[in-house]
Design an enzyme around this catalytic site. Structure first.
Site, mmCIF file in Angstrom:
data_model
loop_
_atom_site.group_PDB
_atom_site.id
_atom_site.type_symbol
_atom_site.label_atom_id
_atom_site.label_comp_id
_atom_site.label_asym_id
_atom_site.label_seq_id
_atom_site.Cartn_x
_atom_site.Cartn_y
_atom_site.Cartn_z
ATOM 1 N N HIS A 152 33.418 38.397 32.026
ATOM 2 C CA HIS A 152 33.751 37.112 31.419
ATOM 3 C C HIS A 152 35.123 37.219 30.777
ATOM 4 C CE1 HIS A 152 33.509 33.533 28.898
ATOM 5 N NE2 HIS A 152 32.600 33.112 29.770
ATOM 6 N N ASP B 14 25.632 33.121 34.367
ATOM 7 C CA ASP B 14 25.224 32.803 35.739
ATOM 8 C C ASP B 14 24.331 33.859 36.366
ATOM 9 O OD1 ASP B 14 26.716 30.412 35.863
ATOM 10 O OD2 ASP B 14 28.545 31.571 36.131
HETATM 11 N N1 ACO Z 1 33.112 42.882 39.416
HETATM 12 C C1 ACO Z 1 33.986 43.891 39.531
HETATM 13 N N2 ACO Z 1 35.122 44.023 38.816
HETATM 14 C C2 ACO Z 1 35.395 43.051 37.939
HETATM 15 C C3 ACO Z 1 34.538 41.959 37.760
HETATM 16 C C4 ACO Z 1 33.350 41.877 38.512
HETATM 17 N N3 ACO Z 1 32.497 40.883 38.402
HETATM 18 N N4 ACO Z 1 35.056 41.129 36.801
HETATM 19 C C5 ACO Z 1 36.202 41.690 36.405
HETATM 20 N N5 ACO Z 1 36.407 42.857 37.095
HETATM 21 C C6 ACO Z 1 37.519 43.792 36.906
HETATM 22 C C7 ACO Z 1 38.764 43.361 37.657
HETATM 23 O O1 ACO Z 1 38.799 43.871 38.961
HETATM 24 C C8 ACO Z 1 39.862 43.923 36.780
HETATM 25 O O2 ACO Z 1 39.944 45.301 37.025
HETATM 26 P P1 ACO Z 1 41.334 46.128 36.817
HETATM 27 O O3 ACO Z 1 41.795 45.829 35.425
HETATM 28 O O4 ACO Z 1 40.940 47.557 37.008
HETATM 29 O O5 ACO Z 1 42.274 45.598 37.862
HETATM 30 C C9 ACO Z 1 39.292 43.761 35.374
HETATM 31 O O6 ACO Z 1 37.861 43.762 35.522
HETATM 32 C C10 ACO Z 1 39.708 42.457 34.696
HETATM 33 O O7 ACO Z 1 39.495 41.382 35.612
HETATM 34 P P2 ACO Z 1 40.176 39.958 35.427
HETATM 35 O O8 ACO Z 1 39.799 39.083 36.571
HETATM 36 O O9 ACO Z 1 41.626 40.139 35.134
HETATM 37 O O10 ACO Z 1 39.484 39.572 34.069
HETATM 38 P P3 ACO Z 1 39.008 38.229 33.516
HETATM 39 O O11 ACO Z 1 38.466 38.544 32.184
HETATM 40 O O12 ACO Z 1 40.074 37.215 33.627
HETATM 41 O O13 ACO Z 1 37.821 37.838 34.536
HETATM 42 C C11 ACO Z 1 36.059 36.628 35.487
HETATM 43 C C12 ACO Z 1 36.807 36.985 34.206
HETATM 44 C C13 ACO Z 1 36.980 35.784 36.385
HETATM 45 C C14 ACO Z 1 34.845 35.827 35.112
HETATM 46 C C15 ACO Z 1 35.655 37.936 36.232
HETATM 47 O O14 ACO Z 1 34.903 38.769 35.393
HETATM 48 C C16 ACO Z 1 34.907 37.645 37.529
HETATM 49 O O15 ACO Z 1 35.538 37.382 38.566
HETATM 50 N N6 ACO Z 1 33.533 37.690 37.493
HETATM 51 C C17 ACO Z 1 32.732 37.354 38.647
HETATM 52 C C18 ACO Z 1 32.610 35.849 38.773
HETATM 53 C C19 ACO Z 1 31.713 35.254 37.700
HETATM 54 O O16 ACO Z 1 30.624 35.744 37.441
HETATM 55 N N7 ACO Z 1 32.186 34.158 37.112
HETATM 56 C C20 ACO Z 1 31.440 33.410 36.106
HETATM 57 C C21 ACO Z 1 32.035 33.595 34.756
HETATM 58 S S1 ACO Z 1 31.124 32.682 33.547
HETATM 59 C C22 ACO Z 1 31.628 31.087 33.803
HETATM 60 O O17 ACO Z 1 32.737 30.771 34.110
HETATM 61 C C23 ACO Z 1 30.638 30.093 33.700
#
Ligand code: ACO
Length: 433
Positions: free
Chosen positions: A306, A363
């Protein structure tokens, strides 16, 4: 005395005020920065930018705290109803009994959808995603319910608000029935908001639907937990689009479009698709966790991580418990619940997930709950949108009520070509393009 932040550029130092929220959050107010220094701030995705002051929702991502108008979501999930929580979000306080009754009556009064709108629903191509349909239809509401004569802007807004909350639920159920080729079920005045939705979704002339109080309660809780989440992507879309002074329907329609995305609300559908894939592959979760850690694979564990929560999402904790309650009602347990539990256990012990602070979000378990109620997967994000609607409205209204609602207009750092002359087509070579 007001705290000031100092910023030094070259040999000049500028002072900027630090503003403090009621929960002690601090921010540097950079509104005068460009005028005084010629510089802007750079923050792609606005992840470190406070776009507004807001009194609606407080969240603390480090400690897993979420409150609406100061009240912890855990208390609302235990004691409130979705309708009451919607009132709280929009009006800033819990309603007295007569106010709640009036709100419920208004929701009932506005629950029908203009019959002409059915033609629209019936003409979307089969297989059109319900979120695309919902976004288009919410925008279209403006034409079916044009501006009311003789009402002040505030009086009219009151009606638009109840109309939206009530009709979006009816439209969601209606589009589901039409997608099946079934007869549309109309809302019933003697049923509460959540019971009415379940009835409109599942009742049929040949098989009357038995309303289960546990499912009605579960739906209340689910929608309460989706009620608001401060300046997330879809809410920011609602505020930004609204800042151009477009009507509320169009602003909400923009929010629905943003929520549709799989990194945002669309994740609830993506989670179930992922679990189905794991199930079809034999149920072993480890290869999927390994893929999620692999930097050469763009697969992510959906329902994990998140932007703000760096710990367990407080909503996910409640929904996880609810998954057990609704599952107990089923004749046959859902194999995806076992997969979800195992996936969570393996991921939470994995060094990559620990290092990246990746925990289940709202989710992760919500799809399991909705499946148990019989909600089809492609409707999951629509369910999220119904729950989030009071939050979007509250956020829009907060802007509307503010005397200083500015047109949102972020800036950029330009990295394109410097000025160059137009080349006639005959003289162009590929390197010039
Ligand atoms: N699985 C694997 N790796 C992940 C995941 C995940 N679900 N989420 C984040 N990471 C990793 C990224 O690869 C990144 O790694 P790095 O720093 O080594 O390159 C690091 O964590 C940070 O990721 P970002 O995308 O920059 O972080 P952010 O905090 O912006 O991401 C997000 C938030 C978009 C929700 C992300 O966690 C994600 O894509 N999750 C899966 C989709 C999801 O469940 N979305 C629902 C969110 S709740 C909502 O909106 C209602």
């Amino acid at each position: 005395m007001e705290e000031m932040a100092k910023i030094t550029i070259g040999d000049e130092t500028f002072e900027l005020p630090v503003i403090v929220g009621t929960e002690g959050e601090r921010a540097i107010d950079i509104q005068s920065l460009r005028k005084r220094t010629g510089l802007i701030t750079y923050d792609p995705g606005f992840n470190n930018t406070g776009s507004c002051k807001s009194a609606i929702t407080f969240m603390d991502g480090e400690n897993g705290v979420l409150r609406y108008r100061g009240i912890p979501v855990e208390q609302l999930a235990e004691k409130s109803t979705f309708v009451e929580t919607a009132y709280l979000l929009i009006n800033g306080r819990l309603p007295e009994q007569k106010e709640l009754t009036r709100f419920s009556v208004l929701l009932n009064d506005h629950s029908m959808v203009h019959e002409d709108m059915r033609t629209f629903f019936e003409n979307f191509p089969r297989g059109a995603h319900p979120m695309g349909i919902l976004s288009a239809m919410v925008n279209a509401l403006r034409f079916f319910y044009p501006q009311l004569e003789g009402l002040s802007e505030t009086e009219e807004l009151d009606i638009i608000v109840t109309r939206l909350i009530s009709k979006v639920r009816t439209m969601a159920a209606m589009s589901y029935k039409i997608s099946l080729g079934h007869k549309v079920v109309y809302p019933k005045p003697d049923l509460c908001y959540c019971a009415n939705f379940l009835n409109m979704m599942f009742d049929s002339p040949v098989k009357p639907y038995n309303l289960d109080p546990d499912f009605i309660r579960a739906l209340n809780v689910l929608w309460i937990l989706h009620g608001d989440h401060e300046q997330n992507c879809s809410t920011s879309a609602v505020r930004l689009v609204g800042s151009a002074r477009v009507n509320l329907y169009a602003s909400i329609s923009a929010g629905i479009s943003a929520l549709w995305g799989r990194l945002h609300g669309g994740a609830n559908q993506a989670v179930i698709r992922m679990m189905e894939e794991i199930h079809a592959a034999g149920g072993d979760v480890k290869p999927f966790v390994a893929r999620a850690r692999d930097k050469n694979d763009n697969f992510r564990l959906m329902g994990f991580g998140h932007s703000v929560y760096k710990t367990y999402d407080p909503r996910a904790k409640i929904i996880k418990k609810m998954a057990d309650t609704v599952q107990a009602k089923l004749d046959k347990s859902d194999p995806l619940l076992d997969i979800a539990r195992e996936l969570e256990e393996v991921a939470l012990k994995d060094p990559y997930f620990i290092d990246h602070n990746l925990y289940p979000n709202v989710d992760f378990y919500s799809g399991i709950v909705m499946r148990a109620m019989g909600i089809p997967t492609e409707m999951f994000t629509v369910m999220f949108a119904i729950g989030r609607l009071p939050g979007w409205i509250a956020q829009w209204k907060e802007c509307f009520d503010s005397p200083r609602w500015k047109l949102s207009r972020p800036r950029q750092i330009y990295i394109g070509n410097n000025v160059r002359d137009y080349t006639p087509i005959e003289a162009r070579t590929k390197t010039m393009l």
